[in-house]
Design a protein around this motif. Structure first.
Motif, mmCIF file in Angstrom:
data_model
loop_
_atom_site.group_PDB
_atom_site.id
_atom_site.type_symbol
_atom_site.label_atom_id
_atom_site.label_comp_id
_atom_site.label_asym_id
_atom_site.label_seq_id
_atom_site.Cartn_x
_atom_site.Cartn_y
_atom_site.Cartn_z
ATOM 1 N N SER A 65 -16.877 26.140 3.124
ATOM 2 C CA SER A 65 -17.639 25.643 4.337
ATOM 3 C C SER A 65 -16.878 26.418 5.630
ATOM 4 N N THR A 66 -16.156 27.897 5.507
ATOM 5 C CA THR A 66 -16.505 29.023 5.628
ATOM 6 C C THR A 66 -17.343 30.113 5.600
ATOM 7 N N TYR A 67 -17.535 29.759 4.484
ATOM 8 C CA TYR A 67 -18.547 30.927 3.924
ATOM 9 C C TYR A 67 -20.020 30.444 3.889
ATOM 10 N N LEU A 68 -20.528 29.387 4.106
ATOM 11 C CA LEU A 68 -21.718 28.119 4.762
ATOM 12 C C LEU A 68 -21.557 28.563 5.892
ATOM 13 N N VAL A 69 -20.665 28.380 6.614
ATOM 14 C CA VAL A 69 -20.739 28.595 8.176
ATOM 15 C C VAL A 69 -21.588 29.926 9.077
ATOM 16 N N ALA A 70 -20.514 30.778 7.610
ATOM 17 C CA ALA A 70 -20.911 32.406 8.487
ATOM 18 C C ALA A 70 -22.462 32.968 7.625
ATOM 19 N N ILE A 71 -22.981 32.407 6.584
ATOM 20 C CA ILE A 71 -24.446 32.878 6.462
ATOM 21 C C ILE A 71 -24.796 32.019 7.031
ATOM 22 N N LEU A 72 -24.927 30.462 7.267
ATOM 23 C CA LEU A 72 -26.000 30.268 8.095
ATOM 24 C C LEU A 72 -25.935 30.791 9.989
ATOM 25 N N GLY A 73 -24.726 30.781 10.223
ATOM 26 C CA GLY A 73 -24.650 32.154 11.462
ATOM 27 C C GLY A 73 -25.392 32.350 11.381
ATOM 28 N N ASN A 74 -25.117 33.442 10.382
ATOM 29 C CA ASN A 74 -26.421 35.067 10.978
ATOM 30 C C ASN A 74 -27.290 34.941 9.399
ATOM 31 N N LEU A 75 -27.382 34.311 9.580
ATOM 32 C CA LEU A 75 -29.423 33.435 9.213
ATOM 33 C C LEU A 75 -29.783 32.723 10.499
ATOM 34 N N VAL A 76 -29.533 32.437 11.899
ATOM 35 C CA VAL A 76 -30.023 31.612 12.707
ATOM 36 C C VAL A 76 -29.795 33.550 13.460
ATOM 37 N N ILE A 77 -29.103 34.293 13.153
ATOM 38 C CA ILE A 77 -29.242 35.255 13.896
ATOM 39 C C ILE A 77 -30.183 35.954 13.993
ATOM 40 N N ILE A 78 -31.156 36.190 12.868
ATOM 41 C CA ILE A 78 -32.243 36.251 11.943
ATOM 42 C C ILE A 78 -33.069 36.239 12.273
ATOM 43 N N LEU A 79 -33.088 34.900 12.049
ATOM 44 C CA LEU A 79 -34.451 34.105 12.506
ATOM 45 C C LEU A 79 -34.799 33.955 14.098
ATOM 46 N N ALA A 80 -33.526 34.192 14.993
ATOM 47 C CA ALA A 80 -33.354 34.272 16.343
ATOM 48 C C ALA A 80 -34.822 35.277 16.514
ATOM 49 N N VAL A 81 -34.328 36.819 16.043
ATOM 50 C CA VAL A 81 -35.137 37.982 16.165
ATOM 51 C C VAL A 81 -36.011 38.505 16.013
ATOM 52 N N SER A 82 -36.405 37.780 14.314
ATOM 53 C CA SER A 82 -37.855 38.066 13.574
ATOM 54 C C SER A 82 -38.280 36.876 14.984
ATOM 55 N N SER A 83 -37.882 36.263 15.038
ATOM 56 C CA SER A 83 -39.246 35.276 15.734
ATOM 57 C C SER A 83 -39.575 35.319 17.532
ATOM 58 N N ASP A 84 -38.423 35.383 18.338
ATOM 59 C CA ASP A 84 -38.747 36.488 19.726
ATOM 60 C C ASP A 84 -39.932 37.386 19.423
ATOM 61 N N SER A 85 -40.198 38.335 20.262
ATOM 62 C CA SER A 85 -40.887 39.022 19.879
ATOM 63 C C SER A 85 -40.109 40.323 21.141
ATOM 64 N N HIS A 86 -39.764 39.085 22.071
ATOM 65 C CA HIS A 86 -38.791 39.951 23.185
ATOM 66 C C HIS A 86 -37.744 40.660 22.927
ATOM 67 N N LEU A 87 -37.231 40.077 21.694
ATOM 68 C CA LEU A 87 -35.578 40.566 20.961
ATOM 69 C C LEU A 87 -35.937 41.509 20.077
ATOM 70 N N HIS A 88 -37.513 42.343 19.879
ATOM 71 C CA HIS A 88 -37.788 43.295 18.537
ATOM 72 C C HIS A 88 -37.408 44.655 19.864
ATOM 73 N N TYR A 128 -10.727 39.891 7.726
ATOM 74 C CA TYR A 128 -11.685 40.736 7.918
ATOM 75 C C TYR A 128 -13.689 40.914 7.200
ATOM 76 N N THR A 129 -13.034 39.868 5.969
ATOM 77 C CA THR A 129 -14.028 39.892 4.839
ATOM 78 C C THR A 129 -14.552 38.337 5.281
ATOM 79 N N VAL A 130 -13.924 37.862 5.703
ATOM 80 C CA VAL A 130 -14.557 35.752 5.777
ATOM 81 C C VAL A 130 -14.382 35.468 7.243
ATOM 82 N N VAL A 131 -13.369 35.732 8.275
ATOM 83 C CA VAL A 131 -13.879 35.067 10.089
ATOM 84 C C VAL A 131 -14.766 36.314 10.430
ATOM 85 N N THR A 132 -14.305 37.712 10.152
ATOM 86 C CA THR A 132 -15.425 38.158 11.159
ATOM 87 C C THR A 132 -16.448 38.046 11.059
ATOM 88 N N PRO A 133 -17.073 38.003 9.653
ATOM 89 C CA PRO A 133 -19.042 38.079 9.371
ATOM 90 C C PRO A 133 -18.778 36.381 10.087
#
Length: 313
Positions: free
Chosen positions: A37-60, A282-287
């Protein structure tokens, strides 16, 4: 060990045995669910950040360009260790092949170094934005941003391959038990029978390049940032200036704080269990926490996520 050849009390190995968090069979399903569950949250959370940055031109902008790359590196960083750990818990086996161990160690150094380099570059970006706002667009041009990213990749690959070249010289090991849940470079180096001075020199060299130098640059940047912020006459202006770098500062403290804790703890009184818990930080919790820090403390990211949520509804 069936996979080892004993020669003069030295062991030429074809596989290593990683350390588990618990030998209790009843705890294995709990550990499996927790780390998955920790790993999936880390992956999904970082994917959301990438999606937010790529989808909003104001964040370019340079700041979010580096942030999205940091999210990619964090996903790769976690994926280097955690899936193997989850598989080991599921299969109740802690064996990793010699080639697999070297590969894991190499990727760990690569992505940890990339984290270091990107956090340093992001500190420089905040320094230019706050201390030289009128020249920010000219200094942090797209070409410079790409160049800084490529330089970070190059230096990280260099450190990774340096460790690999050193590790490939190890033909014999004193033991096959690695006192961690993954092939940590320091653990692998300590098990080898090679010259201690050479191993120490490599460790200190890489530590200086990716520990002392980045920390010095980050501290220098923030010293100048704080000096510039204190010169702003209005409290509102000071708050606005500080809020633009508070998320990055939080991530820096989390990443370097856990990393420094590992090495200080090792120097005082090393315990394999404490070392594993610190490594887990620093390998699991921080990401996993990085996306939440940026989404909760950053108004631009928060507003973009709200717009995405509203659009989906």
């Amino acid at each position: 060990w069936p996979s080892t050849i004993e020669t003069n009390n030295l062991t030429c190995v074809s596989e290593f045995h990683l350390m588990g968090f618990s030998e209790d069979p009843e705890l294995q399903p709990v550990l499996f669910g927790l780390f998955l569950s920790t790993y999936l949250v880390a992956i999904l959370g970082n994917l959301v950040i990438i999606l937010a940055v790529s989808s909003d031109s104001h964040l370019h902008t340079p700041m979010y360009f580096f942030l999205s790359n940091l999210a990619i590196v964090d996903m790769c960083f976690s994926s280097t260790m955690v899936p193997k750990m989850i598989v080991n818990i599921s299969a109740q086996s802690r064996v990793i092949s010699y080639a697999g161990c070297l590969t894991q160690m190499s990727l760990f150094i690569l992505f940890a170094s990339m984290d270091d380099a990107l956090l340093t570059v992001m500190a420089y970006d905040r320094f230019v934005a706050i201390c030289h706002p009128l020249h920010y667009a000219a200094i942090m041009s797209p070409s410079l941003c790409v160049l800084l990213l490529l330089f970070s990749v190059f230096v990280s690959l260099l450190a990774s391959q340096l460790h690999n070249l050193v590790a490939l010289q190890f033909t014999c090991f004193r033991d096959v038990e690695i006192a961690n849940f993954f092939c940590h470079p320091s653990q692998v180096f300590n098990l080898s029978c090679s010259d201690t001075l050479f191993k120490t020199m490599v460790a200190y060299f890489v530590g200086a390049i990716f520990g002392i130098i980045p920390m010095s640059l980050i501290l220098s940047s923030y010293y100048k940032i704080v000096s510039s912020i204190l010169k702003i006459p209005s409290s509102g202006g000071r708050y606005k200036a500080f809020s633009t770098c508070s998320s990055h500062l939080s991530v820096v403290c989390l990443f370097y704080g856990s990393g420094i804790g590992v090495y200080l703890g090792s120097a005082v009184s090393y315990s394999p269990r404490k070392g594993m818990v610190a490594s887990l930080m620093y390998t699991v919790v921080t990401p996993m926490l990085n996306p939440f820090i940026y989404s909760l403390r950053n108004r631009d990211i928060s507003s973009t996520l709200k717009r995405l949520h509203t659009w989906r509804i």
